[in-house]
Design a protein around this motif. Structure first.
Motif, PDB file in Angstrom:
ATOM      1  N   ARG A  76     102.110  31.878 -29.188  1.00 66.58           N
ATOM      2  CA  ARG A  76     102.500  32.589 -28.123  1.00 66.58           C
ATOM      3  C   ARG A  76     102.385  31.702 -26.832  1.00 66.58           C
ATOM      4  O   ARG A  76     101.650  30.872 -26.718  1.00 66.58           O
ATOM      5  CB  ARG A  76     101.703  34.233 -27.822  1.00 66.58           C
ATOM      6  N   HIS A  77     103.361  31.473 -25.873  1.00 63.10           N
ATOM      7  CA  HIS A  77     103.866  30.982 -24.422  1.00 63.10           C
ATOM      8  C   HIS A  77     104.383  31.633 -23.690  1.00 63.10           C
ATOM      9  O   HIS A  77     105.756  32.239 -24.453  1.00 63.10           O
ATOM     10  CB  HIS A  77     103.996  29.833 -25.184  1.00 63.10           C
ATOM     11  N   ARG A  78     103.753  32.189 -22.338  1.00 65.67           N
ATOM     12  CA  ARG A  78     104.911  33.087 -21.463  1.00 65.67           C
ATOM     13  C   ARG A  78     105.503  33.991 -22.284  1.00 65.67           C
ATOM     14  O   ARG A  78     106.813  34.693 -22.063  1.00 65.67           O
ATOM     15  CB  ARG A  78     105.900  32.348 -20.776  1.00 65.67           C
ATOM     16  N   TRP A 140      99.167  18.411 -24.630  1.00 60.74           N
ATOM     17  CA  TRP A 140      99.077  20.164 -23.380  1.00 60.74           C
ATOM     18  C   TRP A 140      98.476  19.960 -22.842  1.00 60.74           C
ATOM     19  O   TRP A 140      97.147  19.724 -22.619  1.00 60.74           O
ATOM     20  CB  TRP A 140      98.252  20.639 -24.838  1.00 60.74           C
ATOM     21  N   VAL A 168     108.090  23.042 -25.558  1.00 55.95           N
ATOM     22  CA  VAL A 168     107.674  24.569 -25.657  1.00 55.95           C
ATOM     23  C   VAL A 168     108.586  24.632 -24.670  1.00 55.95           C
ATOM     24  O   VAL A 168     108.531  24.523 -22.975  1.00 55.95           O
ATOM     25  CB  VAL A 168     106.410  23.966 -25.314  1.00 55.95           C
ATOM     26  N   SER A 171     107.397  25.517 -20.612  1.00 57.19           N
ATOM     27  CA  SER A 171     106.296  24.791 -21.066  1.00 57.19           C
ATOM     28  C   SER A 171     105.885  24.120 -19.209  1.00 57.19           C
ATOM     29  O   SER A 171     105.230  23.749 -18.768  1.00 57.19           O
ATOM     30  CB  SER A 171     106.270  23.179 -21.798  1.00 57.19           C
ATOM     31  N   GLY A 175     100.227  28.980 -17.916  1.00 48.65           N
ATOM     32  CA  GLY A 175     100.364  30.163 -19.177  1.00 48.65           C
ATOM     33  C   GLY A 175      99.575  29.547 -20.176  1.00 48.65           C
ATOM     34  O   GLY A 175     100.355  28.341 -20.214  1.00 48.65           O
ATOM     35  N   ALA A 176      98.891  30.114 -20.735  1.00 47.25           N
ATOM     36  CA  ALA A 176      98.078  29.527 -21.895  1.00 47.25           C
ATOM     37  C   ALA A 176      99.355  29.511 -23.272  1.00 47.25           C
ATOM     38  O   ALA A 176      99.943  29.845 -23.234  1.00 47.25           O
ATOM     39  CB  ALA A 176      96.674  30.662 -22.696  1.00 47.25           C
ATOM     40  N   LEU A 177      98.319  28.173 -24.257  1.00 49.20           N
ATOM     41  CA  LEU A 177      99.774  28.419 -25.046  1.00 49.20           C
ATOM     42  C   LEU A 177      98.463  28.969 -26.132  1.00 49.20           C
ATOM     43  O   LEU A 177      97.233  28.780 -26.566  1.00 49.20           O
ATOM     44  CB  LEU A 177     100.015  26.722 -25.651  1.00 49.20           C
TER      45      LEU A 177
END
Length: 187
Positions: A76-78, A140, A168, A171, A175-177
């Motif tokens: 999950r990202h953003r 990353w 991503v 990216s 925000g976290a991945l």
């Protein structure tokens, strides 16, 4: 003799889904991984290697000398969830290293990632990072988390070991991945 010429001495990587491998082939893969990781390949690590597409390289005598696999994970990202091709169990027999086998395995795995997933990811040891970076895998740059049974769990110690193939979406934004949870090493 360059790595590409040395690799020609071996079979081209064969790819096959876990369900197409025989019990004998799975035992060979497990033995190679135990050998390559000096006995430090836990049962959870083995479990993480299964259920996807494997790349296998054999020497002219039929000995399995290289392996890697791509398994599906979710990240999950953003606020969006993505299908990720996660590379696992990359190993070359100690007597066959520095001959282009690792690069050949990665080329086969990268093709799988490009055709079947939004992007690829892997966690690299310091010894393996050079191979991945030389092939275009990028560290990353942001935070890493896993979506555990009790919510998001930060993994700051993995932030300098997690590499990505492809882009991503979003990216460039903070925000976290956040990857799906699994037993054993999450990354």
């Amino acid at each position: 003799m360059g790595p590409a010429r040395l690799l020609r001495m071996y079979e081209s990587p064969r790819t096959a889904h876990t369900h197409l491998l025989t019990p004998a082939e799975l035992a060979e893969i497990r033995a190679l991984l135990d050998h390559a990781f000096d006995g430090d390949f836990a049962e959870e690590d083995w479990e993480h290697t299964l259920g996807g597409v494997h790349a296998l390289v054999r020497d002219p005598d039929g000995l399995l000398v290289g392996h890697g696999s791509v398994v599906m994970r979710r990240a999950r990202h953003r606020g969006r969830s993505y299908r990720v091709g996660y590379v696992e169990g990359v190993a070359v027999h100690s007597g066959h290293r520095r001959r282009g086998i690792g690069g050949g395995l990665m080329e086969a795995l990268e093709q799988i990632v490009e055709r079947a997933y939004v992007f690829g990811a892997l966690s690299a040891s310091p010894e393996g990072a050079g191979l991945y970076m030389s092939r275009g895998w990028r560290l990353w740059p942001g935070r890493l988390e896993a979506l555990g049974p009790d919510g998001a769990v930060p993994f700051p110690d993995e932030e300098d070991t997690t590499y990505l193939w492809g882009t991503v979406p979003g990216s460039g934004e903070p925000g976290a991945l956040a990857f799906d949870w699994r037993d054993g090493d999450v990354f």
